[in-house]
Design an enzyme around this catalytic site. Structure first.
Site, PDB file in Angstrom:
ATOM      1  N   ASP A  81      -4.213   2.460  -5.085  1.00 21.37           N
ATOM      2  CA  ASP A  81      -3.070   2.538  -4.627  1.00 21.37           C
ATOM      3  C   ASP A  81      -2.497   0.956  -3.950  1.00 21.37           C
ATOM      4  O   ASP A  81      -2.202   0.996  -2.757  1.00 21.37           O
ATOM      5  CB  ASP A  81      -2.449   3.613  -3.770  1.00 21.37           C
ATOM      6  CG  ASP A  81      -2.312   3.534  -2.638  1.00 21.37           C
ATOM      7  OD1 ASP A  81      -4.267   2.663  -1.840  1.00 21.37           O
ATOM      8  OD2 ASP A  81      -2.469   3.795  -1.102  1.00 21.37           O
ATOM      9  N   GLU A  82      -3.203  -0.130  -3.823  1.00 26.23           N
ATOM     10  CA  GLU A  82      -2.744  -0.910  -2.661  1.00 26.23           C
ATOM     11  C   GLU A  82      -3.257  -2.986  -3.858  1.00 26.23           C
ATOM     12  O   GLU A  82      -3.750  -2.647  -4.818  1.00 26.23           O
ATOM     13  CB  GLU A  82      -3.880  -1.073  -1.707  1.00 26.23           C
ATOM     14  CG  GLU A  82      -4.630  -1.289  -1.983  1.00 26.23           C
ATOM     15  CD  GLU A  82      -6.039  -0.721  -0.563  1.00 26.23           C
ATOM     16  OE1 GLU A  82      -5.909  -1.743  -0.146  1.00 26.23           O
ATOM     17  OE2 GLU A  82      -6.824  -0.223  -0.283  1.00 26.23           O
TER      18      GLU A  82
ATOM     19  N   ASP B 245       0.732  -0.857   0.174  1.00 30.22           N
ATOM     20  CA  ASP B 245       0.382   0.039  -0.129  1.00 30.22           C
ATOM     21  C   ASP B 245       0.695   1.210   0.181  1.00 30.22           C
ATOM     22  O   ASP B 245       2.470   1.268   0.643  1.00 30.22           O
ATOM     23  CB  ASP B 245      -1.103  -0.014   1.297  1.00 30.22           C
ATOM     24  CG  ASP B 245      -2.341   0.874   1.257  1.00 30.22           C
ATOM     25  OD1 ASP B 245      -3.321   0.615   0.896  1.00 30.22           O
ATOM     26  OD2 ASP B 245      -1.253   2.039   0.981  1.00 30.22           O
TER      27      ASP B 245
HETATM   28  P1  TTP Z   1      -5.100   4.792   1.271  1.00 33.75           P
HETATM   29  O1  TTP Z   1      -3.965   4.213   0.963  1.00 33.75           O
HETATM   30  O2  TTP Z   1      -6.176   4.458   2.391  1.00 33.75           O
HETATM   31  O3  TTP Z   1      -4.303   6.007   2.718  1.00 33.75           O
HETATM   32  P2  TTP Z   1      -3.305   6.592   1.571  1.00 33.75           P
HETATM   33  O4  TTP Z   1      -2.201   6.451   0.781  1.00 33.75           O
HETATM   34  O5  TTP Z   1      -4.007   8.266   1.105  1.00 33.75           O
HETATM   35  O6  TTP Z   1      -2.630   7.278   2.693  1.00 33.75           O
HETATM   36  P3  TTP Z   1      -1.766   5.776   4.068  1.00 33.75           P
HETATM   37  O7  TTP Z   1      -0.556   6.105   4.608  1.00 33.75           O
HETATM   38  O8  TTP Z   1      -2.610   5.751   4.832  1.00 33.75           O
HETATM   39  O9  TTP Z   1      -1.680   4.512   3.242  1.00 33.75           O
HETATM   40  O10 TTP Z   1      -5.985   5.440   0.137  1.00 33.75           O
HETATM   41  C1  TTP Z   1      -5.032   5.858  -0.966  1.00 33.75           C
HETATM   42  C2  TTP Z   1      -5.817   6.994  -2.137  1.00 33.75           C
HETATM   43  O11 TTP Z   1      -7.218   7.014  -1.880  1.00 33.75           O
HETATM   44  C3  TTP Z   1      -5.629   7.971  -0.797  1.00 33.75           C
HETATM   45  O12 TTP Z   1      -4.285   8.728  -0.408  1.00 33.75           O
HETATM   46  C4  TTP Z   1      -7.090   9.064  -1.600  1.00 33.75           C
HETATM   47  C5  TTP Z   1      -8.089   8.293  -1.498  1.00 33.75           C
HETATM   48  N1  TTP Z   1      -9.238   7.995  -1.033  1.00 33.75           N
HETATM   49  C6  TTP Z   1     -10.056   8.924  -0.821  1.00 33.75           C
HETATM   50  O13 TTP Z   1      -9.575   9.552  -1.884  1.00 33.75           O
HETATM   51  N2  TTP Z   1     -11.219   8.908   0.029  1.00 33.75           N
HETATM   52  C7  TTP Z   1     -10.872   8.069   1.331  1.00 33.75           C
HETATM   53  O14 TTP Z   1     -11.590   8.252   2.328  1.00 33.75           O
HETATM   54  C8  TTP Z   1      -9.887   7.250   1.385  1.00 33.75           C
HETATM   55  C9  TTP Z   1      -9.273   6.208   2.511  1.00 33.75           C
HETATM   56  C10 TTP Z   1      -8.846   7.044   0.219  1.00 33.75           C
HETATM   57 MG    MG Z   2      -1.836   4.064   0.335  1.00 29.81          MG
END
Ligand code: TTP
Ligand code: MG
Length: 354
Positions: A105-106, A11
């Site tokens: 992103d994952e 991720d």
């Molecule tokens: P995530 O992987 O949940 O968050 P992140 O990558 O920003 O941070 P982390 O380091 O904790 O993994 O989500 C990936 C992307 O998806 C995030 O950058 C933006 C988008 N997203 C939204 O648009 N709305 C949301 O509620 C979430 C959780 C994510």
């Molecule tokens: Mg992330």
């Protein structure tokens, strides 16, 4: 002997925000939100600086501004994020024959084929490859199933690697809160807490028949399994096959471009054979080299006139060889044809769009 599964969950760290910080150096040292800056806008994500103020995804922007009046807000650039997503999925495909993207992103990567290698070294190589391709960091969870791998990827963010100790899976997850069980949202969490189950260990220790009376047949079985570190879900490669690749690990290291060129010949034949069978042509060729030290991989690729001819694929691959480094022994080489097009379609008609 039955080889246990080796699953990675990867991720990206603060995905949208990290891309904005990468592309706009003036944003690197400030608390940052990516989101719509309207009265009713919400936070898509925040960088780690902003998270220190209690800002998080899905929070109303107005609330976030109150928590940190100096926070900088930038609108999302979805097409850029989708492009980075394609890049990272390409990197994952060069490490695993079976990947399951979950969002931009994952993804889960089935790494079982690397049985016998040190998973931590593989994860470091994967982080390095993602960093090289995108200048972005990611976190990786390693476990024998999807539940454990995903749970782990979140434990040491950012830029972390967490592996469940083999044989101690149950003990490892026992102290964690029930919220970490896959499928437990706010409502189920509340229900579990009110029943006195605070940790995953509490659920594991519960009698299944008691749990069934409290939560019903399906949920109780599901949570009891997870709490015992059991999860039989397979990796679902949802995406259409976007590339055809072939690679070999050598017992004896290779050292020169000549040796690599020779080693790639059978792979060009393999790839051509699969392309012909599937009536496809490749519009790009990628060469991968993995060095013996530290499992570090390098890939180089180039667009070509779509072909399914082995000799053409090989010759195009040869043009990539000079851009690799040969100061360290090489243990694996591979050749992949990507950007697949229908062999019978008129030129330019792309078959697979991501
Ligand atoms: P995530 O992987 O949940 O968050 P992140 O990558 O920003 O941070 P982390 O380091 O904790 O993994 O989500 C990936 C992307 O998806 C995030 O950058 C933006 C988008 N997203 C939204 O648009 N709305 C949301 O509620 C979430 C959780 C994510
Ligand atoms: Mg992330």
């Amino acid at each position: 002997m039955l080889v246990p599964f080796l699953i990675f969950h990867l991720d990206m760290d603060a995905f949208y925000a990290s891309i904005e910080m990468r592309d706009r150096p003036e944003l690197r040292d400030v608390p940052l939100i990516v989101g719509g800056d309207s009265r009713r806008g919400v936070v898509a994500t925040a960088n780690y600086r902003a998270r220190e103020f209690g800002i998080h995804s899905a929070q109303p922007i107005q609330v976030a501004k109150r928590k940190c009046p100096d926070v900088v807000i930038v609108p999302p650039r979805m097409s850029v994020y989708a492009g980075v997503s394609r890049q990272i999925m390409g990197v994952f495909e060069s490490f695993s024959p079976t990947i399951e993207p979950l969002s931009l992103d994952e993804a889960f990567l089935d790494m079982t084929h690397e049985h016998g290698q040190d998973p931590l070294e593989l994860a470091k190589a994967l982080q390095a490859a993602v960093l090289e391709a995108t200048q972005l960091t990611c976190s990786i969870g390693i476990g024998p199933n999807k539940f454990l791998a995903k749970l782990c990827s979140d434990l040491k963010k950012p830029n972390g690697i967490t592996q469940v100790p083999a044989g101690l899976e149950k003990e490892f997850i026992a102290p964690l809160p029930v919220r970490k069980l896959w499928g437990v949202g706010a409502k189920t969490e509340e229900r579990l807490l009110s029943l006195g189950y605070l940790t995953i260990g509490d659920v594991a220790a519960a009698d299944l028949s008691v749990l069934r009376d409290q939560l019903g047949q399906n949920l109780s079985q599901h949570l009891h399994n997870l709490a015992h570190a059991i999860d039989h879900r397979p990796i679902n490669p949802e995406r259409e096959r976007k590339s055809v690749g072939s690679e070999t690990t050598f017992e004896k290291d290779l050292r020169t471009p000549r040796e690599v060129a020779k080693a790639l010949q059978p792979h060009a034949l393999d790839v051509a054979r699969v392309l012909a069978k599937k009536e496809l042509k490749a519009g790009g060729v990628r060469v991968k080299i993995r060095y013996t030290q530290g499992f570090v991989s390098q890939t180089r690729q180039r667009a070509i006139t779509p072909t399914q001819d082995a000799e053409t694929l090989w010759k195009e691959a040869m043009l990539l060889l000079e851009s690799f480094e040969y100061n360290s022994p090489i243990r694996l080489v591979g050749l992949t044809g990507y950007d697949l097009v229908d062999a019978n379609a008129p030129e330019q008609l792309r078959l697979f769009k991501f």
